[in-house]
Every structure is written in C-alpha cells, then in structure tokens.
Design a protein around this motif. Structure first.
Motif, mmCIF file in Angstrom:
data_model
loop_
_atom_site.group_PDB
_atom_site.id
_atom_site.type_symbol
_atom_site.label_atom_id
_atom_site.label_comp_id
_atom_site.label_asym_id
_atom_site.label_seq_id
_atom_site.Cartn_x
_atom_site.Cartn_y
_atom_site.Cartn_z
ATOM 1 N N SER A 43 0.824 -1.223 0.000
ATOM 2 C CA SER A 43 0.000 0.000 0.000
ATOM 3 C C SER A 43 0.849 1.260 0.000
ATOM 4 O O SER A 43 0.346 2.358 -0.298
ATOM 5 C CB SER A 43 -0.935 -0.004 1.214
ATOM 6 O OG SER A 43 -0.183 -0.016 2.424
ATOM 7 N N ALA A 63 -3.624 -0.101 -8.897
ATOM 8 C CA ALA A 63 -3.990 -1.330 -9.600
ATOM 9 C C ALA A 63 -2.795 -2.278 -9.692
ATOM 10 O O ALA A 63 -2.938 -3.503 -9.535
ATOM 11 C CB ALA A 63 -4.501 -0.985 -10.995
ATOM 12 N N LEU A 66 -2.390 -3.974 -6.338
ATOM 13 C CA LEU A 66 -3.375 -5.048 -6.166
ATOM 14 C C LEU A 66 -2.988 -6.287 -6.962
ATOM 15 O O LEU A 66 -3.115 -7.426 -6.479
ATOM 16 C CB LEU A 66 -4.757 -4.555 -6.590
ATOM 17 C CG LEU A 66 -5.440 -3.540 -5.660
ATOM 18 C CD1 LEU A 66 -6.695 -2.986 -6.306
ATOM 19 C CD2 LEU A 66 -5.773 -4.191 -4.320
ATOM 20 N N THR A 92 -6.704 -1.046 -1.525
ATOM 21 C CA THR A 92 -7.774 -0.322 -2.227
ATOM 22 C C THR A 92 -8.080 0.994 -1.525
ATOM 23 O O THR A 92 -8.257 2.043 -2.169
ATOM 24 C CB THR A 92 -9.034 -1.189 -2.304
ATOM 25 O OG1 THR A 92 -8.730 -2.422 -2.957
ATOM 26 C CG2 THR A 92 -10.139 -0.468 -3.054
ATOM 27 N N THR A 95 -5.292 3.466 -2.083
ATOM 28 C CA THR A 95 -5.351 3.948 -3.469
ATOM 29 C C THR A 95 -6.422 5.017 -3.627
ATOM 30 O O THR A 95 -6.194 6.057 -4.261
ATOM 31 C CB THR A 95 -5.633 2.779 -4.426
ATOM 32 O OG1 THR A 95 -4.582 1.810 -4.317
ATOM 33 C CG2 THR A 95 -5.720 3.266 -5.865
#
Length: 354
Positions: A43, A63, A66, A92, A95
C-alpha cells in the motif's frame, strides 16, 4: 504552468519511489515471506504515487499494487484468506485516498499557478524593468523577495527620465505581506507622477508624503532615498531614514553618501517639523552609485553575522553593470546560505563616459 509548478529537483526520485518500494516489498516477500508479513506494505506504492502526477497515476499504481498482491498471494496459496482480503482492502483504501489527495494537490497547484501569474503581472506593473541605459548612466537592479514563491514584497525601486534629469527612488515599506505591497504601490504611483511634475526632489518628497498621509496609519512608515542625476558631474540626494547609498570610485575607494542631517522616514516627516535635507555628492565618469535596502545589510549567515556590503563591493568590478550586480547578488546569497528572511533590493547606477 501547472506542470512547471509541480516540477522540482526531487521529482524524478518521487516518480520512481512507488515502484522501488513495491519491488523491494515483493522481493522480501518472495525471499522471506509467508504471504502475510510484507504484503500490506504494498500500500506504500499508491501512497507515494499521490505525491506526483494526478489521479490516473495514483489509480494505475494502486492497480499494480493489487495485481502484485494477488500474484504473491497465489504464489503462497493464501488467496481468499482473511489476512489477504484485509490486505487487498487496505491497498484499495490507500489507493482511493491517494487519488483524492492527488486531485486536491493538482487543484492547489492550479490555484498556485494562477496566483503566481497574478504576482508576476503585479511585478511588471509595480516593479518595472529598469532600462540598461538611462540618461547619463547605465543601470541594473536585482530584487529578492523573502516570500518563497512571491515575486514582489515591501521593497521598491523606480528609475524615471524627466526633463530635470534621471530621478530614482529606492525604498522599504515597514512590514511585510499584502499590506506592504499595497503601500509600495502607493509610493511608486506617487513617485512616477511627481518625478515629472516637481521642480526638485523636495517637491517629489512632499508629494510622496501627501500620498502616504492618506494611506498609512499613524504607526506605519516608509524609508526611502531619492536621487537626481543631471548633465553635470554631481548627484542630488534626499534621504528619508534609509541606509545611505554607497559611491564606488574607479580607484576602488568607497564613500557612503551620508545626509548632513538625519531625517525621519516618509509618513513621519511631520514629526521633524521641516523638510529632509537636499544634498549633493560628486558623481563623475565611471563612478558607481549603489542604492539598496536594509534586507541586504541585515542578511545574516548561519553564525548570525550581517552581510558586510562595503567589504564585498569588489564584486562590482565587471565591465557590464548587469554582470557586476549578478556577482554581488550571488555573493549575498552565498553569505546567507539559506533563503533570506527579509526583502532585499539592489540598484546600481554607473556613470557613463561623457
């Protein structure tokens, strides 16, 4: 304009930082990890991505994070576990936060670009470029604003060619910020009119005092030195509480053009009960007259030592006045070694050969 605002000396490093961090995390996970220890650190990639570029960049880095997380989880056969699901959710979330931060930063950069455009336009109006050759002198000017991203501040200067000769002002408004800029605008506007209309510098000074009386509060003032250069080998001066100009002779001798009597700053001349004295000093071929503000002589280095202006005037030996003032300006910045804390202005006048 936005792109130029966002650029910095460290931007290439910041642009590569997200990918470098995620690569290190992936390497550690493959070498030492069990599928849970290092994956949350992915992250950091979208978090660092929000420092440069816009929302698409933050989304793309997110993305990628991930995808790397899912690939490494598959490698360790932990897809669908509670720990891995929490890692995907955290990436997520970071982001999304990075995309929002990028949008806010880009908006602020656009606003800053607009402000800088307005500041540059104000500079062109208030502090107009000085002609390299005006009347009997070559002229050069340097202005340093204490505000990191500003172009203008409380110091002021102007050079005007009039039927009486070349008239000059260098001044320093008490205080900083927009109030000082507004006062500088009042002084410059009044000087540009009075320099053409008045018979002598006393008349110009009286006009400036009248304009400031309508503008300033009782505790505000403006220090200034006014000069008039005609066809003879002398320069007339009026000093209103300002540091005295320095005369640099061709043989290297330096004289301070001190006034015969101390006069209060503009905005406070009523306290003196009379006009500031008008005095003359010789100013012959190849002589130089340096007018400056106290931001120059009060600039301190890391040891708290003031800039010794009179001892550094050897920097003005260059044949071109612009180059000479560049050298002095560079020497001032080397002495301070950091951003200056007060506005500073330097105006150099060099008497041309007859």
């Amino acid at each position: 304009m936005v792109a130029s605002t966002s650029r910095g000396r460290g931007e290439p490093f910041l642009r590569l930082l997200p990918f470098a961090v995620m690569s290190v995390v992936a390497a550690l996970e493959l070498i030492e990890g069990t599928g849970t220890g290092y994956l949350p650190l992915l992250s950091l990639g979208p978090a660092f991505a929000s420092l440069t570029g816009g929302m698409p960049r933050a989304a793309a880095v997110g993305a990628l994070a991930l995808l790397m997380c899912a690939t490494l989880a598959a490698h360790h056969d932990i897809i669908g576990t509670r720990a891995n699901n929490l890692t995907l959710v955290s990436i997520t979330g970071v982001t999304a936060a990075g995309m929002l931060a990028s949008a806010i930063r880009m908006r602020n950069e656009r606003e800053l670009a607009d402000i800088r455009t307005v500041a540059e336009a104000a500079q062109r109006v208030l502090l107009r470029p000085v002609p390299r050759r005006v009347g009997p002198v070559h002229a050069a000017v340097r202005y340093i604003s204490a505000a990191a991203r500003a172009r203008i501040g409380g110091d002021l200067y102007e050079v005007v060619t009039t039927p009486k000769g070349v008239r000059v002002i260098v001044g320093d408004v008490q205080g900083k910020g927009l109030g000082a800029v507004e006062t500088a605008a009042v002084v410059l506007g009044a000087f540009r009119e009075a320099a053409y209309d008045e018979e002598d510098l006393h008349g110009v000074t009286a006009r400036l005092e009248k304009a400031l009386t309508r503008h300033l509060t009782s505790e505000q003032f403006v220090t200034a030195v006014l000069a008039e250069l005609g066809s003879d080998d002398r320069v007339q001066l009026v000093n209103c509480g300002h540091p005295p100009p320095l005369l640099i002779r061709p043989d290297g001798r330096i004289d301070a053009a001190e006034p015969p009597d101390v006069a209060p700053p503009l905005g406070m001349t009523a306290l003196a009960g009379g006009r500031p004295p008008l005095y003359e000093v010789p100013f012959t071929a190849h002589d130089q007259l340096l007018l400056y503000t106290d931001g120059v002589i009060e600039a301190r280095n890391g040891r708290g030592e003031f800039y010794p202006l009179a001892e550094r005037l050897d920097a003005l030996r260059a044949t071109d006045p612009e180059r000479a003032l560049d050298d002095l300006h560079a020497d001032l910045l080397r002495h301070v070694g950091a951003p200056i804390t007060d506005d500073a202005a330097l105006l150099l006048l060099r008497r041309r050969r007859h």
